[in-house]
Design a protein around this motif. Structure first.
Motif, PDB file in Angstrom:
ATOM      1  N   CYS A  84       0.872  -1.133   0.011  1.00 49.93           N
ATOM      2  CA  CYS A  84      -0.132  -0.048   0.083  1.00 49.93           C
ATOM      3  C   CYS A  84       0.827   1.257   0.020  1.00 49.93           C
ATOM      4  CB  CYS A  84      -0.922   0.095   1.324  1.00 49.93           C
ATOM      5  SG  CYS A  84      -1.831  -1.393   1.642  1.00 49.93           S
ATOM      6  N   SER A  85       0.879   1.983  -1.031  1.00 44.85           N
ATOM      7  CA  SER A  85       1.412   3.296  -1.124  1.00 44.85           C
ATOM      8  C   SER A  85       0.537   4.333  -0.096  1.00 44.85           C
ATOM      9  CB  SER A  85       1.508   3.816  -2.562  1.00 44.85           C
ATOM     10  OG  SER A  85       2.176   5.351  -2.332  1.00 44.85           O
ATOM     11  N   TYR A  86       1.332   5.069   0.960  1.00 49.11           N
ATOM     12  CA  TYR A  86       0.622   6.106   1.523  1.00 49.11           C
ATOM     13  C   TYR A  86       0.896   7.447   1.192  1.00 49.11           C
ATOM     14  CZ  TYR A  86       4.802   5.443   4.514  1.00 49.11           C
ATOM     15  OH  TYR A  86       6.177   5.389   4.872  1.00 49.11           O
ATOM     16  N   ALA A  87       1.433   7.468  -0.150  1.00 48.86           N
ATOM     17  CA  ALA A  87       1.608   8.815  -0.917  1.00 48.86           C
ATOM     18  C   ALA A  87       0.185   9.392  -1.282  1.00 48.86           C
ATOM     19  CB  ALA A  87       2.623   8.842  -1.860  1.00 48.86           C
ATOM     20  N   SER A  88      -0.551   9.473  -0.524  1.00 49.22           N
ATOM     21  CA  SER A  88      -1.882   9.906  -0.818  1.00 49.22           C
ATOM     22  C   SER A  88      -2.380  10.876   0.112  1.00 49.22           C
ATOM     23  CB  SER A  88      -3.135   8.947  -1.111  1.00 49.22           C
ATOM     24  OG  SER A  88      -2.791   7.905  -2.080  1.00 49.22           O
TER      25      SER A  88
END
Length: 389
Positions: A365-369
């Motif tokens: 999961c990328s948390y670059a949101s």
């Protein structure tokens, strides 16, 4: 009519498409999807960097640069690396500007690999490593790591994987996809084995700016490693410049000269206007990098804490912007979890198995949101998991 498949390279025919792109393409065709899939900053490239690019165009700087890149940019990279690693890289002879860190990895491998050479890859690993080794004529050899050890390479496992055919090892710290960052003492233990077996290292340090809790240590900073390490980095992640496609490689002059020959014939030079933008990023981008880093750290703490509360066990990543939680409580495979989560809750994640066998039972999961998007994604993921436990 010809049959094109008869003419294709066997190596290329055997390559698998990127598993990351598969789920990204699926999500792109759906409305209301929150994508935690592609590893890309959600920040726009800072205005002063964009302005430098615009100014270069207005001034007509649209010709080729030197094959190795603008000397002004190589000077700035040299200053930056001196500050970060305490190694003096010659701007003229030991730094090459590339079309992203991806091309840097490609030319590095093609410069050192002979047919049949083995290159060790630490799994879970970025999806391109094994394929690039194969395209260079080498043999990728995987070492699997475990979630129980936070996916850190164990020296004993490295020793077991080395054979008389081993040429090099690819290290990535902080790691994609796990976010694992190796500290100095851990790198030193690896370095002892590297020196003992006279191996080379390709150190992918694209996430060097995004280390959160420990002081970042470059592998070239470890005693004796600079001369046997090809350092790869770029502007995509730390400087929010993914679409600019600009990276670089630093190594001793003989390695660099070999890579420059490949670069000359395959690419000529990196985009000129992107290089001018990168000069500005290097000179005046520190505050923007620190701002982004602070924001990612806040998101990491929120996101990883919530994943563990849901029951998706996840170690706290030391860097990058990825969480790599276990989904084993759902009794779903990584592929099943990712597909069903996308279809039922419209949250896009990447199945861990695309990063190697040891990624099975996990998702990336990328948390670059934005925080709002992350919080909404977590609500949907909690609802999804509660139906299955």
């Amino acid at each position: 009519m010809i049959e094109p498949s008869h003419y294709l390279s066997n190596t290329v025919k055997d390559l698998k498409p990127s598993g990351i792109r598969k789920f990204f393409d699926l999500a792109a065709g759906m409305e209301g999807v929150i994508s935690l899939g592609v590893g890309e900053p959600d920040f726009v490239t800072p205005w002063n960097v964009r302005e430098a690019c615009i100014l270069s165009l207005e001034q007509g700087y649209t010709s080729y640069t030197a094959n190795a890149g603008l000397i002004e940019l190589r000077n700035e990279i040299s200053y930056y690396l001196k500050e970060k690693t305490n190694i003096d890289y010659s701007p003229k002879h030991e730094i090459l500007v590339t079309v992203g860190a991806s091309q840097a990895l490609d030319v590095a491998l093609r410069a050192i690999v002979n047919p049949g050479d083995e290159v060790i890859i630490i799994e879970p690993s970025f999806v391109s490593y094994a394929s690039l080794v194969s395209l260079a004529g080498g043999v990728p050899v995987s070492i699997q790591t475990s979630g129980e050890m936070e996916f850190k390479l164990q020296p004993a496992e490295l020793e077991k994987a080395i054979t008389e055919k081993t040429k090099a090892i690819i290290l990535c710290s902080p790691n994609n996809p796990t976010g694992t960052a190796l500290v100095k003492e851990e790198l030193e233990r690896i370095a002892e084995i590297i020196e003992k077996h006279d191996l080379l290292v390709i150190s992918d340090e694209i996430y060097a700016e995004l280390t959160y809790d420990d002081v970042y240590t470059s592998f070239v900073s470890i005693d004796g490693m600079a001369e046997r390490t090809i350092l790869v980095n770029g502007f995509s992640k730390g400087f929010a410049m993914t679409g600019w496609r600009l990276g670089y490689v630093a190594a001793n002059s003989e390695f660099l000269s070999a890579m420059l020959k490949i670069h000359q014939y395959s690419m000529m030079c990196a985009p000129t206007m992107a290089q001018y933008a990168a000069i500005e990023a290097m000179k005046n981008g520190k505050e923007d990098v620190l701002h982004m880093k602070k924001s990612y750290r806040q998101r990491r703490n929120l996101f990883v804490g919530a994943l563990n509360d849901i029951g998706l066990t996840c170690h706290v990543p030391g860097g990058a912007f990825y969480a790599f939680p276990s989904i084993q409580i759902t009794n779903l495979s990584s592929e099943e979890f990712a597909e069903q989560l996308l279809l039922e809750e419209k949250v896009a994640v990447v199945p861990g198995n695309v990063f190697g066998e040891s990624g099975e039972g996990y998702i990336r999961c990328s948390y670059a949101s934005s925080l709002d998007q992350l919080q909404e994604a977590l609500k949907r993921m909690k609802r999804f998991v509660q139906k299955r436990v």
